[in-house]
Scaffold this motif. Structure first.
Motif, PDB file in Angstrom:
ATOM      1  N   VAL B  69      61.635  31.839  51.258  1.00 20.95           N
ATOM      2  CA  VAL B  69      60.236  30.748  51.380  1.00 20.95           C
ATOM      3  C   VAL B  69      59.322  31.249  52.593  1.00 20.95           C
ATOM      4  O   VAL B  69      58.125  31.085  52.664  1.00 20.95           O
ATOM      5  CB  VAL B  69      60.966  29.129  51.892  1.00 20.95           C
ATOM      6  CG1 VAL B  69      60.040  28.240  52.145  1.00 20.95           C
ATOM      7  CG2 VAL B  69      61.845  28.999  50.468  1.00 20.95           C
ATOM      8  N   ILE B  71      58.478  34.316  53.132  1.00 20.75           N
ATOM      9  CA  ILE B  71      57.615  35.482  52.364  1.00 20.75           C
ATOM     10  C   ILE B  71      56.497  34.492  51.661  1.00 20.75           C
ATOM     11  O   ILE B  71      55.294  34.840  51.771  1.00 20.75           O
ATOM     12  CB  ILE B  71      58.221  36.114  51.253  1.00 20.75           C
ATOM     13  CG1 ILE B  71      59.264  37.256  52.130  1.00 20.75           C
ATOM     14  CG2 ILE B  71      57.497  36.810  50.369  1.00 20.75           C
ATOM     15  CD1 ILE B  71      60.335  37.955  51.150  1.00 20.75           C
ATOM     16  N   LEU B  72      56.931  33.500  51.058  1.00 26.41           N
ATOM     17  CA  LEU B  72      56.095  32.559  49.973  1.00 26.41           C
ATOM     18  C   LEU B  72      55.038  32.062  51.096  1.00 26.41           C
ATOM     19  O   LEU B  72      53.864  31.997  50.616  1.00 26.41           O
ATOM     20  CB  LEU B  72      56.771  31.680  49.302  1.00 26.41           C
ATOM     21  CG  LEU B  72      57.392  31.937  47.975  1.00 26.41           C
ATOM     22  CD1 LEU B  72      58.058  30.556  47.448  1.00 26.41           C
ATOM     23  CD2 LEU B  72      56.211  32.319  47.015  1.00 26.41           C
ATOM     24  N   SER B  73      55.483  31.530  51.870  1.00 23.93           N
ATOM     25  CA  SER B  73      54.733  30.624  52.629  1.00 23.93           C
ATOM     26  C   SER B  73      53.853  31.463  53.779  1.00 23.93           C
ATOM     27  O   SER B  73      52.865  30.746  54.433  1.00 23.93           O
ATOM     28  CB  SER B  73      55.436  29.483  53.287  1.00 23.93           C
ATOM     29  OG  SER B  73      56.323  29.743  54.157  1.00 23.93           O
ATOM     30  N   MET B  75      55.326  31.384  56.780  1.00 22.91           N
ATOM     31  CA  MET B  75      55.715  30.545  57.973  1.00 22.91           C
ATOM     32  C   MET B  75      57.023  30.758  58.033  1.00 22.91           C
ATOM     33  O   MET B  75      58.035  30.955  57.225  1.00 22.91           O
ATOM     34  CB  MET B  75      55.266  29.158  57.718  1.00 22.91           C
ATOM     35  CG  MET B  75      53.982  28.734  57.461  1.00 22.91           C
ATOM     36  SD  MET B  75      53.624  26.943  56.699  1.00 22.91           S
ATOM     37  CE  MET B  75      54.348  25.992  58.163  1.00 22.91           C
ATOM     38  N   MET B  77      60.917  29.715  58.799  1.00 22.26           N
ATOM     39  CA  MET B  77      61.864  28.558  58.369  1.00 22.26           C
ATOM     40  C   MET B  77      63.196  28.838  59.092  1.00 22.26           C
ATOM     41  O   MET B  77      63.708  29.939  58.913  1.00 22.26           O
ATOM     42  CB  MET B  77      61.928  28.732  56.685  1.00 22.26           C
ATOM     43  CG  MET B  77      60.889  28.729  55.835  1.00 22.26           C
ATOM     44  SD  MET B  77      60.068  27.052  55.851  1.00 22.26           S
ATOM     45  CE  MET B  77      58.264  27.253  55.672  1.00 22.26           C
ATOM     46  N   VAL B  84      62.560  23.649  51.810  1.00 22.28           N
ATOM     47  CA  VAL B  84      63.211  25.043  51.686  1.00 22.28           C
ATOM     48  C   VAL B  84      63.963  24.859  50.240  1.00 22.28           C
ATOM     49  O   VAL B  84      63.655  25.590  49.245  1.00 22.28           O
ATOM     50  CB  VAL B  84      63.850  25.745  52.779  1.00 22.28           C
ATOM     51  CG1 VAL B  84      64.856  26.884  51.983  1.00 22.28           C
ATOM     52  CG2 VAL B  84      63.248  26.028  53.762  1.00 22.28           C
ATOM     53  N   ALA B  87      61.497  24.386  47.335  1.00 18.83           N
ATOM     54  CA  ALA B  87      60.756  25.542  46.903  1.00 18.83           C
ATOM     55  C   ALA B  87      61.719  26.611  46.177  1.00 18.83           C
ATOM     56  O   ALA B  87      61.101  27.083  45.081  1.00 18.83           O
ATOM     57  CB  ALA B  87      60.192  26.300  48.172  1.00 18.83           C
TER      58      ALA B  87
END
Lengths: 142, 150
Positions: B69, B71-73, B75, B77, B84, B87
């Protein structure tokens, strides 16, 4: 930065809208994930949600019009994916309002939206670009 | 546990989705026995209906969930919370959908049901039961595949 240049399709209008969509979703995630109390940020969350409900529908219709224009054979399947997402956004939004702005519902929505959007733009939308390049219509005026 | 004919499409789909969505290219198979059971796993179950019926259960160790998550965002976590988990559930949904597309090339027509968190309590016996585990720079992921021809 959430947006990546590799997501560009080479269609100016769609790329501009994708970047805007990513920018809005990023702002939405940052608000959702901030350390502020839910009461302090719920107004901003609601505003972004309302914007996205309108923007997502507009963007999908522009993207579908482009697919129609270039004769993209996957239009029906692609439209089905758009329709399902719109249905999900509207459904969650209704449930959220009825719940009195439940935070858990919005956190779940944010997570799903993040993964869905990246996959849709990085995979599904790239197929449109590949088709346009193969057909030699990628550089036509939008 | 034996690798069945379903192993390859599941491995290919997982590899494909992680490469495209997360830019992960260092994806390698690993045996189920080596799968890290030391930390808490986020389990996501996806039901399959159609020519094949059964369940795919994804196991994402906490570190893997957080890395994916992030890597995706873009942001940070710090815990496997509702955001999370949701996602990661969607990623399991996308991998499962990709598997179904690969299976359709073998004339197997199947649909998937919405992902649910946790392991489905299913006592049924399945003819094809296999595990597909991988390791990546974002962490390990293991899929328990339990399917039968309808």
């Amino acid at each position: 930065m959430f947006w990546k240049d590799k997501y560009k399709l080479g269609v100016a209008l769609i790329d501009k809208e994708h970047e805007e969509l990513f920018r809005r979703v990023e702002a939405f995630m940052k608000t959702l994930r901030s350390n502020e109390s839910w009461g302090d940020k719920v107004h901003e969350v609601n505003e972004t949600l309302e914007f996205m409900k309108v923007y997502v529908v507009e963007h999908f219709s522009h993207e579908e019009a482009y697919q129609k224009k270039i004769g993209y054979p996957g239009l029906e399947d692609h439209k089905k994916k758009h329709d399902e997402m719109v249905e999900y956004v509207v459904g969650v939004s209704d449930q959220y309002e009825k719940s009195g702005f439940d935070q858990q519902l919005m956190q779940q929505f944010g997570g799903r939206l993040l993964a869905w959007l990246v996959n849709h733009v990085a995979v599904e939308d790239q197929r449109i670009a590949s088709y346009a390049i193969d057909k030699g219509v990628a550089n036509d005026e939008n | 546990m034996m690798k069945t004919e379903l192993y390859t499409p599941f491995l290919d789909a997982t590899r494909q989705v992680l490469q495209t969505m997360l830019d992960l290219s260092d994806i390698a198979e690993r045996s189920a026995e080596q799968f890290d059971e030391g930390q808490e796993n986020l389990e996501i179950s996806v039901g399959v209906v159609g020519d094949l019926e059964g369940t795919i259960t994804y196991r994402f160790p906490s570190d893997t969930s957080l890395n994916i998550v992030q890597i995706l965002s873009g942001m940070e976590m710090d815990s496997v919370d509702d955001f999370v988990a949701s996602a990661v559930s969607e990623i399991a949904n996308i991998i499962s959908g990709t598997v179904m597309t690969l299976l359709s090339a073998d004339n197997l027509t199947c649909d998937i049901l919405p992902p649910v968190q946790g392991r489905l309590d299913n006592q049924k016996e399945y003819t094809q039961h296999t595990q597909c585990c991988i390791t990546t720079s974002a962490g390990d992921i293991c899929l328990d595949i339990a399917l039968s021809r309808a």
